[in-house]
Design a protein around this motif. Structure first.
Motif, PDB file in Angstrom:
ATOM      1  N   GLN A 142       0.896  -1.610  -0.305  1.00  0.00           N
ATOM      2  CA  GLN A 142      -0.041   0.285   0.109  1.00  0.00           C
ATOM      3  C   GLN A 142       0.529   1.121  -0.074  1.00  0.00           C
ATOM      4  O   GLN A 142       1.136   2.183  -0.694  1.00  0.00           O
ATOM      5  CB  GLN A 142      -1.454   0.417   1.039  1.00  0.00           C
ATOM      6  N   ALA A 143       1.786   1.348   0.639  1.00  0.00           N
ATOM      7  CA  ALA A 143       3.097   2.637   0.694  1.00  0.00           C
ATOM      8  C   ALA A 143       3.442   2.575  -0.327  1.00  0.00           C
ATOM      9  O   ALA A 143       3.543   3.538  -0.701  1.00  0.00           O
ATOM     10  CB  ALA A 143       4.070   2.346   1.873  1.00  0.00           C
ATOM     11  N   ALA A 144       3.555   1.163  -0.878  1.00  0.00           N
ATOM     12  CA  ALA A 144       4.705   1.821  -2.275  1.00  0.00           C
ATOM     13  C   ALA A 144       3.940   2.078  -3.699  1.00  0.00           C
ATOM     14  O   ALA A 144       3.976   3.158  -4.310  1.00  0.00           O
ATOM     15  CB  ALA A 144       4.736   0.383  -2.667  1.00  0.00           C
ATOM     16  N   MET A 145       2.426   1.520  -3.784  1.00  0.00           N
ATOM     17  CA  MET A 145       1.047   1.707  -4.414  1.00  0.00           C
ATOM     18  C   MET A 145       0.817   3.899  -4.349  1.00  0.00           C
ATOM     19  O   MET A 145       0.801   4.496  -5.538  1.00  0.00           O
ATOM     20  CB  MET A 145      -0.417   0.941  -3.919  1.00  0.00           C
ATOM     21  N   ALA A 146       0.977   4.245  -2.933  1.00  0.00           N
ATOM     22  CA  ALA A 146       0.759   5.210  -2.736  1.00  0.00           C
ATOM     23  C   ALA A 146       1.983   6.692  -3.175  1.00  0.00           C
ATOM     24  O   ALA A 146       1.421   7.166  -4.023  1.00  0.00           O
ATOM     25  CB  ALA A 146       0.609   5.607  -1.358  1.00  0.00           C
ATOM     26  N   ALA A 147       3.215   5.724  -2.776  1.00  0.00           N
ATOM     27  CA  ALA A 147       4.310   6.802  -3.313  1.00  0.00           C
ATOM     28  C   ALA A 147       3.933   6.544  -4.958  1.00  0.00           C
ATOM     29  O   ALA A 147       4.307   7.654  -5.634  1.00  0.00           O
ATOM     30  CB  ALA A 147       4.971   6.262  -2.888  1.00  0.00           C
ATOM     31  N   LYS A 148       4.350   6.004  -5.919  1.00  0.00           N
ATOM     32  CA  LYS A 148       3.561   5.533  -7.450  1.00  0.00           C
ATOM     33  C   LYS A 148       2.529   6.078  -8.005  1.00  0.00           C
ATOM     34  O   LYS A 148       3.169   6.980  -8.470  1.00  0.00           O
ATOM     35  CB  LYS A 148       3.808   4.004  -7.589  1.00  0.00           C
ATOM     36  N   LEU A 149       1.285   6.000  -6.889  1.00  0.00           N
ATOM     37  CA  LEU A 149       0.448   6.604  -7.943  1.00  0.00           C
ATOM     38  C   LEU A 149       0.720   8.692  -7.642  1.00  0.00           C
ATOM     39  O   LEU A 149      -0.064   9.405  -8.015  1.00  0.00           O
ATOM     40  CB  LEU A 149      -1.378   6.562  -7.340  1.00  0.00           C
ATOM     41  N   ALA A 150       1.520   8.467  -6.339  1.00  0.00           N
ATOM     42  CA  ALA A 150       1.666  10.199  -6.408  1.00  0.00           C
ATOM     43  C   ALA A 150       2.191  10.894  -7.291  1.00  0.00           C
ATOM     44  O   ALA A 150       1.792  11.802  -7.624  1.00  0.00           O
ATOM     45  CB  ALA A 150       2.306  10.823  -4.947  1.00  0.00           C
ATOM     46  N   LYS A 151       3.835   9.691  -7.589  1.00  0.00           N
ATOM     47  CA  LYS A 151       4.102  10.274  -8.664  1.00  0.00           C
ATOM     48  C   LYS A 151       3.478  10.919 -10.060  1.00  0.00           C
ATOM     49  O   LYS A 151       3.836  11.565 -10.815  1.00  0.00           O
ATOM     50  CB  LYS A 151       5.321   9.585  -9.213  1.00  0.00           C
ATOM     51  N   LEU A 152       2.683   9.451 -10.405  1.00  0.00           N
ATOM     52  CA  LEU A 152       1.639   9.492 -11.331  1.00  0.00           C
ATOM     53  C   LEU A 152       0.781  11.158 -11.650  1.00  0.00           C
ATOM     54  O   LEU A 152       0.806  11.449 -12.719  1.00  0.00           O
ATOM     55  CB  LEU A 152       1.092   8.417 -11.818  1.00  0.00           C
ATOM     56  N   ALA A 153       0.474  10.991 -10.214  1.00  0.00           N
ATOM     57  CA  ALA A 153      -0.579  12.411 -10.106  1.00  0.00           C
ATOM     58  C   ALA A 153       0.048  13.889 -10.506  1.00  0.00           C
ATOM     59  O   ALA A 153      -0.986  14.269 -10.966  1.00  0.00           O
ATOM     60  CB  ALA A 153      -1.567  12.552  -8.957  1.00  0.00           C
ATOM     61  N   ASP A 154       1.725  13.740 -10.342  1.00  0.00           N
ATOM     62  CA  ASP A 154       2.065  15.661 -10.078  1.00  0.00           C
ATOM     63  C   ASP A 154       2.671  15.217 -11.396  1.00  0.00           C
ATOM     64  O   ASP A 154       2.705  16.671 -11.830  1.00  0.00           O
ATOM     65  CB  ASP A 154       3.298  14.727  -8.694  1.00  0.00           C
TER      66      ASP A 154
END
Length: 355
Positions: A142-154
């Motif tokens: 979940q932490a890895a997903m949150a970090a990856k999705l944050a980069k995509l959104a940014d």
């Protein structure tokens, strides 16, 4: 000789910037101008340089749809519906003008593949990503997903969940469309209890999935409310969301508890395996053992007898996710929408036989 964007602009008698706007669909253009540009594109057989265009823009024409198993109708229906909205209806000519290319990424249920696909979509500057189905309940993932999705959104990628609960402590997701699995499962078990069943077995999905937990919680809430909750671990067997798992788990369940009069399956595909196991034991459905599923997949009504199940509006949810990904629809308040489930009572459930 390579046809350039300037050639198209000269043919259509517009500026190169207008041609770019028509092809990228990122700025309103008069319909007559758009038609003139697209006709020039056809006449000159111009092909947009996708990688170069994506470098010049914030995002590309690519949209990723992540599924656990494209062969599973649960995911196929949602992915197909989302793709129909992402690709756009077009004008019947086969020409592209503002539509996106939807790519289905099959993770096989692997958390590592899920992260890998997100990385690849990030490199391609994907315009949007739609993630379907339940999530893995693992803090590290979940932490890895949150970090990856944050980069995509940014980077400008719109992220939509379909049939998946929102990630804890993450605001990268535009919208999360969640199915009310818990309430649907509770109503299904309440239906069996109302018929007179008292010993109900449960063939569950993988332990680590959110969908599994929510459906099992709904089932057990109904059992507790009826005063029937006891040795639940003995009448619950976990396995993958497939037919063979349903078959093997039901054999094990009925070996442990021969007195079970009803079996609730994790989904309709698992229920088909459960039905086969019941018949191979020489038992009848529903006279000896009732069987119920979940999802209301297309084949459930054609099973013999037709399968009692819980209907999830998979196509409608997928289409809505596609519109949200394309920014064609306003996100729900708070970014989360819970989609109701509906009980579908059919012939595979009936009152238990009186001995």
């Amino acid at each position: 000789m390579t046809v350039t964007l300037a050639d198209v602009a000269a043919r259509a008698r517009v500026s190169p910037a207008t041609v770019s706007r028509v092809l990228n669909g990122n700025y309103p253009v008069a319909s007559s101008t758009r038609e003139r540009v697209l006709r020039a594109v056809d006449d000159l057989d111009y092909v947009l340089n996708g990688p170069a265009s994506s470098l010049a823009a914030a995002t590309s024409d690519l949209v990723g749809i992540l599924v656990n198993d494209i062969a599973d109708p649960f995911f196929g229906i949602m992915a197909g519906a989302a793709q129909s909205e992402i690709g756009g209806p077009g004008d019947g000519s086969g020409r592209a003008g503002g539509e996106k290319l939807a790519v289905v990424c099959n993770t096989g249920g692997s958390p590592e593949r899920e992260l890998t696909y997100l990385t690849l979509l990030q490199r391609q500057r994907a315009a949007a990503v739609v993630l379907t189905g339940g999530a893995l309940e693992d803090p590290a993932h979940q932490a890895a997903m949150a970090a990856k999705l944050a980069k995509l959104a940014d980077a400008g990628t719109r992220i939509v969940f379909c049939g998946r609960p929102p990630l804890p402590d993450s605001d990268a997701v535009v919208a999360a469309l969640t199915f009310d699995n818990r309430v649907g499962a509770r109503r299904l078990t309440e239906h069996l209890i109302a018929l007179g069943h008292r010993r109900i077995g449960y063939v569950a999905g993988p332990v680590e999935r959110t969908t599994t937990r929510h459906r099992l919680e709904g089932h057990r809430e109904a059992m507790k409310a009826a005063g029937l909750y006891g040795d639940e671990e003995n009448v619950t067997v976990h396995g993958p969301y497939d037919r063979s798992s349903g078959y093997d788990a039901t054999l094990e369940l009925l070996r442990r508890e021969p007195g079970v009069t009803a079996v609730v399956a994790a989904n309709d595909t698992v229920a088909l395996g459960a039905c086969a196991a019941v018949r191979d034991l020489g038992l009848r459905i529903p006279e000896d053992v009732s069987v119920a599923g979940f999802d209301d997949l297309p084949f459930s009504v054609d099973a013999v007898p037709a399968l009692t199940t819980v209907r999830l509006p998979l196509f409608e949810a997928g289409a809505r996710a596609g519109r949200l990904a394309m920014d064609k629809e306003t996100p729900p308040p708070g970014g989360v929408a819970t989609i109701a489930a509906e009980l579908m009572e059919r012939g595979s459930t009936a009152p238990p036989r009186a001995d």
